[in-house]
Design a protein around this motif. Structure first.
Motif, PDB file in Angstrom:
ATOM      1  N   ALA A 191       0.859  -0.721  -0.037  1.00 47.72           N
ATOM      2  CA  ALA A 191       0.371   0.433   0.534  1.00 47.72           C
ATOM      3  C   ALA A 191       0.882   1.282   0.315  1.00 47.72           C
ATOM      4  CB  ALA A 191      -0.965   0.159   1.484  1.00 47.72           C
ATOM      5  N   ILE A 192       0.872   2.299  -1.116  1.00 46.74           N
ATOM      6  CA  ILE A 192       1.129   4.016  -1.042  1.00 46.74           C
ATOM      7  C   ILE A 192       0.453   5.252  -0.252  1.00 46.74           C
ATOM      8  CG2 ILE A 192       2.563   5.212  -2.145  1.00 46.74           C
ATOM      9  CD1 ILE A 192       4.003   2.864  -3.994  1.00 46.74           C
ATOM     10  N   LEU A 193       0.527   5.243   0.089  1.00 44.09           N
ATOM     11  CA  LEU A 193       0.132   6.909   0.401  1.00 44.09           C
ATOM     12  C   LEU A 193       0.846   7.996   0.380  1.00 44.09           C
ATOM     13  CD1 LEU A 193      -2.083   8.052   2.274  1.00 44.09           C
ATOM     14  CD2 LEU A 193      -1.280   8.082   3.872  1.00 44.09           C
ATOM     15  N   LEU A 194       0.582   8.635  -0.513  1.00 44.34           N
ATOM     16  CA  LEU A 194       1.302   9.617  -1.817  1.00 44.34           C
ATOM     17  C   LEU A 194       1.175  10.823  -1.319  1.00 44.34           C
ATOM     18  CD1 LEU A 194       3.837  10.527  -3.269  1.00 44.34           C
ATOM     19  CD2 LEU A 194       1.987   9.623  -5.042  1.00 44.34           C
ATOM     20  N   VAL A 195       2.250  11.775  -0.792  1.00 43.41           N
ATOM     21  CA  VAL A 195       1.501  13.208  -0.095  1.00 43.41           C
ATOM     22  C   VAL A 195       2.561  13.666  -1.600  1.00 43.41           C
ATOM     23  CG1 VAL A 195       1.261  13.582   2.014  1.00 43.41           C
ATOM     24  CG2 VAL A 195       3.347  14.052   1.336  1.00 43.41           C
ATOM     25  N   GLU A 196       1.945  14.984  -2.420  1.00 40.97           N
ATOM     26  CA  GLU A 196       2.852  15.625  -3.735  1.00 40.97           C
ATOM     27  C   GLU A 196       2.180  16.429  -3.736  1.00 40.97           C
ATOM     28  OE1 GLU A 196       4.212  16.012  -5.216  1.00 40.97           O
ATOM     29  OE2 GLU A 196       6.317  13.766  -5.531  1.00 40.97           O
ATOM     30  N   GLN A 197       2.430  17.628  -4.263  1.00 37.60           N
ATOM     31  CA  GLN A 197       2.473  18.687  -4.996  1.00 37.60           C
ATOM     32  C   GLN A 197       2.496  19.378  -6.245  1.00 37.60           C
ATOM     33  OE1 GLN A 197       5.413  21.996  -2.849  1.00 37.60           O
ATOM     34  NE2 GLN A 197       3.285  23.362  -3.991  1.00 37.60           N
ATOM     35  N   ASN A 198       2.647  17.999  -7.366  1.00 37.03           N
ATOM     36  CA  ASN A 198       3.119  17.692  -8.488  1.00 37.03           C
ATOM     37  C   ASN A 198       1.474  16.573  -8.456  1.00 37.03           C
ATOM     38  OD1 ASN A 198       2.950  16.529 -10.587  1.00 37.03           O
ATOM     39  ND2 ASN A 198       5.165  16.523 -11.267  1.00 37.03           N
ATOM     40  N   THR A 199       0.785  17.506  -8.373  1.00 43.03           N
ATOM     41  CA  THR A 199      -0.759  16.579  -8.936  1.00 43.03           C
ATOM     42  C   THR A 199      -1.044  15.578 -10.100  1.00 43.03           C
ATOM     43  OG1 THR A 199      -2.118  18.871  -7.344  1.00 43.03           O
ATOM     44  CG2 THR A 199      -3.205  17.139  -8.793  1.00 43.03           C
ATOM     45  N   THR A 200      -0.513  16.039 -10.872  1.00 40.96           N
ATOM     46  CA  THR A 200      -0.574  15.823 -12.326  1.00 40.96           C
ATOM     47  C   THR A 200       0.116  14.430 -11.413  1.00 40.96           C
ATOM     48  OG1 THR A 200      -0.396  17.897 -13.457  1.00 40.96           O
ATOM     49  CG2 THR A 200       0.016  15.885 -14.683  1.00 40.96           C
ATOM     50  N   LEU A 201       1.314  14.045 -10.988  1.00 37.55           N
ATOM     51  CA  LEU A 201       1.947  12.785 -11.344  1.00 37.55           C
ATOM     52  C   LEU A 201       0.837  12.085 -10.426  1.00 37.55           C
ATOM     53  CD1 LEU A 201       4.080  10.613 -11.335  1.00 37.55           C
ATOM     54  CD2 LEU A 201       5.150  12.135  -9.066  1.00 37.55           C
ATOM     55  N   ALA A 202       0.972  12.839  -8.938  1.00 30.92           N
ATOM     56  CA  ALA A 202       0.055  12.200  -8.561  1.00 30.92           C
ATOM     57  C   ALA A 202      -1.313  10.948  -8.537  1.00 30.92           C
ATOM     58  CB  ALA A 202      -0.370  12.747  -6.854  1.00 30.92           C
ATOM     59  N   LEU A 203      -2.154  11.803  -9.307  1.00 28.11           N
ATOM     60  CA  LEU A 203      -3.763  11.593  -9.750  1.00 28.11           C
ATOM     61  C   LEU A 203      -3.041  10.688 -11.031  1.00 28.11           C
ATOM     62  CD1 LEU A 203      -6.364  15.038  -9.833  1.00 28.11           C
ATOM     63  CD2 LEU A 203      -5.711  12.937  -8.207  1.00 28.11           C
ATOM     64  N   SER A 204      -2.340  10.836 -11.812  1.00 30.51           N
ATOM     65  CA  SER A 204      -1.691   8.997 -12.940  1.00 30.51           C
ATOM     66  C   SER A 204      -1.275   8.178 -11.880  1.00 30.51           C
ATOM     67  CB  SER A 204      -0.705   9.977 -13.562  1.00 30.51           C
ATOM     68  OG  SER A 204       1.016   9.730 -12.828  1.00 30.51           O
ATOM     69  N   VAL A 205      -0.879   8.351 -11.111  1.00 31.06           N
ATOM     70  CA  VAL A 205      -0.387   6.783 -10.859  1.00 31.06           C
ATOM     71  C   VAL A 205      -1.282   5.834  -9.355  1.00 31.06           C
ATOM     72  CG1 VAL A 205       2.152   6.935 -10.591  1.00 31.06           C
ATOM     73  CG2 VAL A 205       1.226   7.816  -8.287  1.00 31.06           C
ATOM     74  N   ALA A 206      -1.900   6.886  -9.106  1.00 28.31           N
ATOM     75  CA  ALA A 206      -2.968   6.898  -7.230  1.00 28.31           C
ATOM     76  C   ALA A 206      -4.683   6.577  -8.019  1.00 28.31           C
ATOM     77  CB  ALA A 206      -2.719   7.859  -6.235  1.00 28.31           C
ATOM     78  N   SER A 207      -5.105   5.520  -7.562  1.00 23.50           N
ATOM     79  CA  SER A 207      -6.334   4.952  -7.475  1.00 23.50           C
ATOM     80  C   SER A 207      -8.086   6.138  -6.970  1.00 23.50           C
ATOM     81  CB  SER A 207      -6.451   3.569  -7.091  1.00 23.50           C
ATOM     82  OG  SER A 207      -6.544   3.515  -5.924  1.00 23.50           O
ATOM     83  N   ARG A 208      -7.099   6.260  -5.593  1.00 25.76           N
ATOM     84  CA  ARG A 208      -7.681   7.769  -5.492  1.00 25.76           C
ATOM     85  C   ARG A 208      -7.805   8.591  -4.333  1.00 25.76           C
ATOM     86  NH1 ARG A 208     -10.121   6.918  -0.292  1.00 25.76           N
ATOM     87  NH2 ARG A 208      -9.222   4.865   0.450  1.00 25.76           N
ATOM     88  N   GLY A 209      -7.914  10.200  -3.873  1.00 29.98           N
ATOM     89  CA  GLY A 209      -6.922  10.478  -3.158  1.00 29.98           C
ATOM     90  C   GLY A 209      -8.591  11.582  -2.736  1.00 29.98           C
ATOM     91  N   TYR A 210      -7.338  12.201  -1.770  1.00 31.07           N
ATOM     92  CA  TYR A 210      -7.905  12.892  -0.672  1.00 31.07           C
ATOM     93  C   TYR A 210      -7.197  14.119  -1.056  1.00 31.07           C
ATOM     94  CZ  TYR A 210      -9.710   9.804   2.083  1.00 31.07           C
ATOM     95  OH  TYR A 210      -9.405   8.073   2.574  1.00 31.07           O
ATOM     96  N   VAL A 211      -8.092  15.471  -1.087  1.00 31.42           N
ATOM     97  CA  VAL A 211      -7.023  17.325  -0.819  1.00 31.42           C
ATOM     98  C   VAL A 211      -7.097  17.678   0.159  1.00 31.42           C
ATOM     99  CG1 VAL A 211      -7.963  19.089  -2.190  1.00 31.42           C
ATOM    100  CG2 VAL A 211      -8.713  17.303  -3.432  1.00 31.42           C
TER     101      VAL A 211
END
Length: 239
Positions: A191-211
């Protein structure tokens, strides 16, 4: 998904530094093997969230990992539960070799019988590190140092990998390589919990997210839903 069956379940979490609140009433959960991202501006509290999970920030509320409560647990006990944290800025030991840096990741499980296999898996994932095993980590490029930091964390064979701004300051080509690496790690069941300012990268790899905004979660959804959200597109995707 319900918090009763979640790998990680955060409820009513408040956290901060020296009496100054940074996170407010955070609720977040994720299943085993899931890839989740947290996006937000630079001062939103994303790094504080990961540091709180790792026991490095005073907190109130609940952080449950595989049924174990983390709030109040000493930070040095967290890795042994199966949580590996790659902090922002890489933080390699510059005078130690690449091999020594990577091997240190298994310190809390140093009695494990499969350490050689773990090391080999890391080197297969990052073949560039195999070429530089005896080189001082401080002489590597920023991208290579990030590979060392991630490889060091993977030596724990974690159930949960916390990644804090892994693309920060890296060239686009290296970011693309990390994109592929994250997906490879995720496919192994970590399992991976990724925090990123690079939103494009984050949303391209994660299945879902939080803002996260000003220490509060203001939106949650699948990566596709967040990518299509007008507020997210305007604030974080520049669209």
């Amino acid at each position: 998904m319900t918090t009763a069956t979640a790998l990680l379940a955060i409820r009513n979490l408040d956290a901060g530094y020296d009496g100054v609140a940074v996170l407010h009433d955070i609720a977040l959960s994720m299943d085993a093997g899931e890839f989740v991202c947290v996006i937000g501006a630079n001062t939103a509290g994303k790094s504080t969230l990961l540091r709180t999970i790792s026991g490095l920030v005073a907190a109130k509320g609940s952080i449950s990992f595989q049924g174990e409560e983390l709030v109040g647990r000493p930070s040095h006990r967290i890795p042994g539960l199966g949580i590996a944290h790659v902090p922002e800025g890489r933080h390699v030991f510059p005078e130690m070799s690449v091999d020594e840096n990577v091997t240190l990741g298994a310190y809390s499980v140093r009695g494990a019988s499969d350490l050689a296999q773990r090391r080999e898996r890391v080197l297969e994932m990052f073949p560039r590190l195999r070429e530089r095993l005896t080189q001082a980590a401080g002489t590597l490029s920023g991208g290579e140092q990030q590979m060392v930091a991630i490889g060091r964390a993977l030596m724990l064979s974690p159930r949960l990998l916390l990644l804090d701004e892994p693309s920060h300051g890296l060239a686009p080509k290296v970011v693309d390589e990390l994109h592929d690496t994250f997906l490879t790690v995720s496919r192994t069941g970590t399992a991976i919990l990724l925090v990123e300012q690079n939103t494009t990268l984050a949303l391209s790899v994660a299945s879902r997210g939080y803002v996260l905004e000003s220490g509060r979660i203001v939106l949650a959804g699948t990566s596709a839903e967040l990518s299509d959200n007008d507020a997210v597109r305007s604030a974080y995707l520049g669209l």
